[in-house]
Design a protein around this motif. Structure first.
Motif, PDB file in Angstrom:
ATOM      1  N   VAL A   1       0.800  -1.285  -0.266  1.00  0.00           N
ATOM      2  CA  VAL A   1      -0.215   0.107  -0.384  1.00  0.00           C
ATOM      3  C   VAL A   1       0.944   1.362  -0.325  1.00  0.00           C
ATOM      4  CG1 VAL A   1      -1.740   1.336   1.530  1.00  0.00           C
ATOM      5  CG2 VAL A   1      -1.811  -1.033   1.089  1.00  0.00           C
ATOM      6  N   ARG A   2       0.507   1.920  -0.887  1.00  0.00           N
ATOM      7  CA  ARG A   2       1.743   3.302  -0.587  1.00  0.00           C
ATOM      8  C   ARG A   2       0.356   4.533  -0.557  1.00  0.00           C
ATOM      9  NH1 ARG A   2       3.300   5.538  -6.012  1.00  0.00           N
ATOM     10  NH2 ARG A   2       0.985   5.264  -6.575  1.00  0.00           N
ATOM     11  N   ILE A   3       0.989   5.575   0.203  1.00  0.00           N
ATOM     12  CA  ILE A   3       0.355   6.525   1.015  1.00  0.00           C
ATOM     13  C   ILE A   3      -0.502   7.494  -0.490  1.00  0.00           C
ATOM     14  CG2 ILE A   3       0.323   9.051   1.478  1.00  0.00           C
ATOM     15  CD1 ILE A   3       2.793   7.769   3.509  1.00  0.00           C
ATOM     16  N   ASP A   4       0.772   7.304  -1.739  1.00  0.00           N
ATOM     17  CA  ASP A   4      -0.623   8.365  -2.728  1.00  0.00           C
ATOM     18  C   ASP A   4      -2.208   7.282  -3.620  1.00  0.00           C
ATOM     19  OD1 ASP A   4       1.371   9.935  -2.720  1.00  0.00           O
ATOM     20  OD2 ASP A   4       2.619   9.136  -4.385  1.00  0.00           O
ATOM     21  N   ASP A   5      -1.576   6.253  -2.690  1.00  0.00           N
ATOM     22  CA  ASP A   5      -3.208   5.453  -3.735  1.00  0.00           C
ATOM     23  C   ASP A   5      -3.811   5.891  -2.571  1.00  0.00           C
ATOM     24  OD1 ASP A   5      -1.815   3.817  -5.346  1.00  0.00           O
ATOM     25  OD2 ASP A   5      -0.743   2.628  -3.988  1.00  0.00           O
ATOM     26  N   VAL A   6      -3.692   5.764  -1.068  1.00  0.00           N
ATOM     27  CA  VAL A   6      -4.402   6.003  -0.087  1.00  0.00           C
ATOM     28  C   VAL A   6      -5.152   7.728  -0.216  1.00  0.00           C
ATOM     29  CG1 VAL A   6      -5.409   6.857   2.565  1.00  0.00           C
ATOM     30  CG2 VAL A   6      -3.469   4.595   2.116  1.00  0.00           C
TER      31      VAL A   6
ATOM     32  N   ALA B   1      -8.931   8.654  -1.052  1.00  0.00           N
ATOM     33  CA  ALA B   1      -9.796   9.962  -0.134  1.00  0.00           C
ATOM     34  C   ALA B   1     -10.003  10.836  -0.895  1.00  0.00           C
ATOM     35  CB  ALA B   1      -8.931  10.361   1.269  1.00  0.00           C
ATOM     36  N   GLY B   2      -9.728  11.600  -2.141  1.00  0.00           N
ATOM     37  CA  GLY B   2      -9.249  12.504  -2.606  1.00  0.00           C
ATOM     38  C   GLY B   2      -8.735  13.693  -2.184  1.00  0.00           C
ATOM     39  N   VAL B   3      -7.354  13.826  -1.307  1.00  0.00           N
ATOM     40  CA  VAL B   3      -6.593  14.473  -0.971  1.00  0.00           C
ATOM     41  C   VAL B   3      -5.340  14.746  -1.254  1.00  0.00           C
ATOM     42  CG1 VAL B   3      -8.178  14.224   1.112  1.00  0.00           C
ATOM     43  CG2 VAL B   3      -6.015  13.644   1.333  1.00  0.00           C
ATOM     44  N   SER B   4      -4.511  16.228  -0.959  1.00  0.00           N
ATOM     45  CA  SER B   4      -3.450  15.848  -1.323  1.00  0.00           C
ATOM     46  C   SER B   4      -1.969  14.822  -0.083  1.00  0.00           C
ATOM     47  CB  SER B   4      -2.661  16.634  -1.257  1.00  0.00           C
ATOM     48  OG  SER B   4      -2.557  18.159  -0.591  1.00  0.00           O
ATOM     49  N   HIS B   5      -1.067  14.682  -1.034  1.00  0.00           N
ATOM     50  CA  HIS B   5      -0.698  13.843  -0.534  1.00  0.00           C
ATOM     51  C   HIS B   5       0.012  14.954   0.611  1.00  0.00           C
ATOM     52  CE1 HIS B   5       3.085  11.057  -0.506  1.00  0.00           C
ATOM     53  NE2 HIS B   5       3.697  12.428   0.302  1.00  0.00           N
ATOM     54  N   GLY B   6       0.333  16.436   0.943  1.00  0.00           N
ATOM     55  CA  GLY B   6       0.939  16.619   2.513  1.00  0.00           C
ATOM     56  C   GLY B   6      -0.273  16.704   2.645  1.00  0.00           C
ATOM     57  N   THR B   7      -1.689  16.649   2.478  1.00  0.00           N
ATOM     58  CA  THR B   7      -2.995  16.747   3.822  1.00  0.00           C
ATOM     59  C   THR B   7      -2.637  15.463   4.428  1.00  0.00           C
ATOM     60  OG1 THR B   7      -4.483  17.815   2.556  1.00  0.00           O
ATOM     61  CG2 THR B   7      -5.487  16.452   4.003  1.00  0.00           C
ATOM     62  N   PHE B   8      -1.994  14.767   3.795  1.00  0.00           N
ATOM     63  CA  PHE B   8      -2.091  13.078   4.298  1.00  0.00           C
ATOM     64  C   PHE B   8      -1.605  13.146   6.165  1.00  0.00           C
ATOM     65  CE2 PHE B   8       0.391  10.034   5.516  1.00  0.00           C
ATOM     66  CZ  PHE B   8      -0.960   8.550   6.195  1.00  0.00           C
TER      67      PHE B   8
ATOM     68  N   ASP C   1       1.568  10.034  10.797  1.00  0.00           N
ATOM     69  CA  ASP C   1       2.508  10.673  10.393  1.00  0.00           C
ATOM     70  C   ASP C   1       2.935   9.603   9.315  1.00  0.00           C
ATOM     71  OD1 ASP C   1       2.733   8.083  12.608  1.00  0.00           O
ATOM     72  OD2 ASP C   1       3.999   9.555  13.676  1.00  0.00           O
ATOM     73  N   SER C   2       2.779   8.473   9.482  1.00  0.00           N
ATOM     74  CA  SER C   2       3.396   7.655   8.614  1.00  0.00           C
ATOM     75  C   SER C   2       1.993   6.617   8.356  1.00  0.00           C
ATOM     76  CB  SER C   2       4.128   6.182   8.953  1.00  0.00           C
ATOM     77  OG  SER C   2       3.222   5.340   9.896  1.00  0.00           O
TER      78      SER C   2
ATOM     79  N   PHE D   1      -2.727   2.706   9.654  1.00  0.00           N
ATOM     80  CA  PHE D   1      -3.136   1.334   9.896  1.00  0.00           C
ATOM     81  C   PHE D   1      -3.186   1.015  10.787  1.00  0.00           C
ATOM     82  CE2 PHE D   1      -2.066  -3.637  10.373  1.00  0.00           C
ATOM     83  CZ  PHE D   1      -2.861  -3.712   9.513  1.00  0.00           C
ATOM     84  N   ARG D   2      -3.407   1.505  11.965  1.00  0.00           N
ATOM     85  CA  ARG D   2      -3.009   1.148  13.568  1.00  0.00           C
ATOM     86  C   ARG D   2      -4.520   1.834  13.553  1.00  0.00           C
ATOM     87  NH1 ARG D   2       2.099   3.586  14.225  1.00  0.00           N
ATOM     88  NH2 ARG D   2       3.541   1.242  14.621  1.00  0.00           N
ATOM     89  N   GLU D   3      -4.739   2.769  13.470  1.00  0.00           N
ATOM     90  CA  GLU D   3      -6.062   3.197  13.534  1.00  0.00           C
ATOM     91  C   GLU D   3      -7.532   2.306  12.082  1.00  0.00           C
ATOM     92  OE1 GLU D   3      -8.808   6.626  13.854  1.00  0.00           O
ATOM     93  OE2 GLU D   3      -6.875   6.236  15.050  1.00  0.00           O
ATOM     94  N   VAL D   4      -7.098   2.195  11.412  1.00  0.00           N
ATOM     95  CA  VAL D   4      -7.948   1.490  10.815  1.00  0.00           C
ATOM     96  C   VAL D   4      -8.395  -0.012  11.413  1.00  0.00           C
ATOM     97  CG1 VAL D   4      -8.189   0.067   8.626  1.00  0.00           C
ATOM     98  CG2 VAL D   4      -7.119   2.407   8.634  1.00  0.00           C
TER      99      VAL D   4
END
Length: 235
Positions: A35-40, A44-51, A56-57, A62-65
């Protein structure tokens, strides 16, 4: 700095929830390391920086999920007040609900277990999430012991861990590994094994449930894992 959920604006809460939902979809579709952050972010329809405003990672997401999934499994396997008050019937209902909750979330639970083998933080999270199922099972058994309906010599916590592990392992073998079994027959046998293991007395299936009375407190309900449940899910 990561924004804590309790100080988020309404818009921020929606964005964070969208990331959690997107992460859940991504983790359900492929292994954690793929899984890549860009995919997520795309989901979600947000920018990479918004993540990084919210997590922080990828591992933090995944811990939240994982926490959301186990919480849903726990809730889904709770036997409500509308069910029969007879302990045996409530154990049966909880086993059925847990197996169904596992069927809906098994991939993510197994992903957490795999991550826990190599990362101590995930191992700690797995134990923490499973604890809610263990505590529920132990409290239920203790109530039955207090009512004289279950073997008083059993250690409630260890018994809850062991019997919850039985239910979770069966769910894994049945639903993940493809063991052939009819749901009704499986629930029936799991319940018989659970009831016999705790020494559930014959009369314990007959007293009605009366909310608010000492004789009508909620009896033992299977946990998972974690393992349920739910597990317990979790075990």
């Amino acid at each position: 700095m990561i924004v804590k959920s309790e100080v988020l604006t309404a818009r921020g809460r929606r964005t964070r929830a969208a990331l959690v939902d997107a992460g859940r979809e991504a983790f359900a579709a492929q292994p954690l390391d793929a899984v890549r952050i860009d995919d997520v972010c795309a989901r979600a329809g947000v920018s990479h920086g918004t993540f990084y405003t919210y997590f922080d990672s990828k591992e933090a997401l995944f811990r939240e999920v994982a926490g959301v999934v186990v919480g849903e499994m726990f809730t889904a396997s709770v036997v409500g007040p509308s069910a029969s008050g007879a302990p045996y019937e409530r154990i049966e209902a909880a086993n059925r609900l847990y197996l169904r909750a596992w069927a809906a979330n098994s991939r993510l639970v197994r992903m957490l277990e795999q991550a826990a083998t190599t990362d101590e933080s995930f191992a700690g999270l797995l134990l923490e999430l499973r604890e809610v199922f263990v505590r529920r099972g132990a409290e239920g058994l203790r109530r039955l012991q207090d009512q004289g309906l279950a073997d008083p010599t059993l250690d409630p916590r260890l018994t809850a861990i062991m019997l919850g592990g039985m239910v979770e392992h069966f769910a894994h073998v049945w639903l993940d590994l493809g063991e052939h079994a009819d749901e009704a027959a499986a629930v029936d046998l799991l319940t018989k094994l659970w009831a016999r293991a705790i020494g559930l007395t014959p009369t314990s299936t007959s007293p009605p449930f009366h909310p608010g009375t000492s004789a009508g407190r909620h009896p033992a309900e299977p946990l998972s894992p974690p393992g349920a449940d739910t597990l317990e899910p979790p075990r």
